[in-house]
Design an enzyme around this catalytic site. Sequence first.
Site, PDB file in Angstrom:
ATOM      1  N   SER A 139     -30.322 -44.147 -18.725  1.00  0.00           N
ATOM      2  CA  SER A 139     -30.085 -44.385 -20.145  1.00  0.00           C
ATOM      3  C   SER A 139     -28.981 -43.444 -20.605  1.00  0.00           C
ATOM      4  CB  SER A 139     -31.368 -44.120 -20.944  1.00  0.00           C
ATOM      5  OG  SER A 139     -31.099 -44.038 -22.326  1.00  0.00           O
ATOM      6  N   TYR A 170     -38.357 -38.685 -23.332  1.00  0.00           N
ATOM      7  CA  TYR A 170     -37.490 -39.716 -22.759  1.00  0.00           C
ATOM      8  C   TYR A 170     -36.160 -39.118 -22.318  1.00  0.00           C
ATOM      9  CZ  TYR A 170     -35.180 -44.250 -22.226  1.00  0.00           C
ATOM     10  OH  TYR A 170     -34.519 -45.338 -21.718  1.00  0.00           O
TER      11      TYR A 170
END
Length: 276
Positions: free
Chosen positions: A158, A171
């Site tokens: 990501s 995350y």
Amino acid sequence: MIPPLTGKSAVITGGLTGQGLAIAHALAGIGANVAVGSFVSEAAGRCGDAAAYPDPEQISQVRTALQARGGKVFAAHLDVRDAASIEAFLKAAETECGPADILVNAAGTTAEQPVSGHSDELWLKIIDTNLNGAFRMTRSLLPGMIDRGWGRIINIGSTAATVGWKDNPAYCASKSGLLGLTRCVALEGAPHGVTCVMISPTWVETDLMRRNVDQVVEREGKVRSLEEAMAEIADQNPQRRIIQPEEVAALAAFLCREEAKGITMENIQITGGALW
């Protein structure tokens, strides 16, 4: 013309939904046998995260759809946080599809929580899924790839790996760690024909994204709808749209081809020009 991945077998975590499923279709479409696994649940054990856990019925649906591509298919429950689950899945996958030449670590989850007040349970679940799960899968399959002199490992990362984002500490930490793991695996595999690359998209339109955005909408007191929030995210992207899973899948499929053997230790972003 013989499809480029004919005779190759791929294992895809998180392969029953989202980006993982799109990648499974892309690889099957160019000749690969595919073994797909996700944490299958009836919403049990959610612990506040945003994962779009498939239910048991989706296993047969995914299997049927992938079999239509013409190759061998294995689809089953897989918990990348649990060593016994990984061992059982990989044993059955090898029986059905052959030794794994390709590993795609796409299993992942997230949650919107600030560092202040972040629970240990949720932090550990996100890290254990996104980072430790990829490590466990790689540790299991890398030796075989090295022995056979060919392999492709693709980690779905990501933009969060390189850009911090408020209320996403677990995350961001997990994807930063995944980038470090990618680089180390690439160096270990390089002398043996094994590549390792991370694909780092910005927002991708999946059920996981919608659940994550819905958490934000709930926390804000529902002052806007989920669809309005999704539209705002699209408007913030320089291309004025949300990246689609098939775009990630197309890149993953190319990276598995012989022509991509020189691409390793990279963090390739698909962002439409966005920083996050």
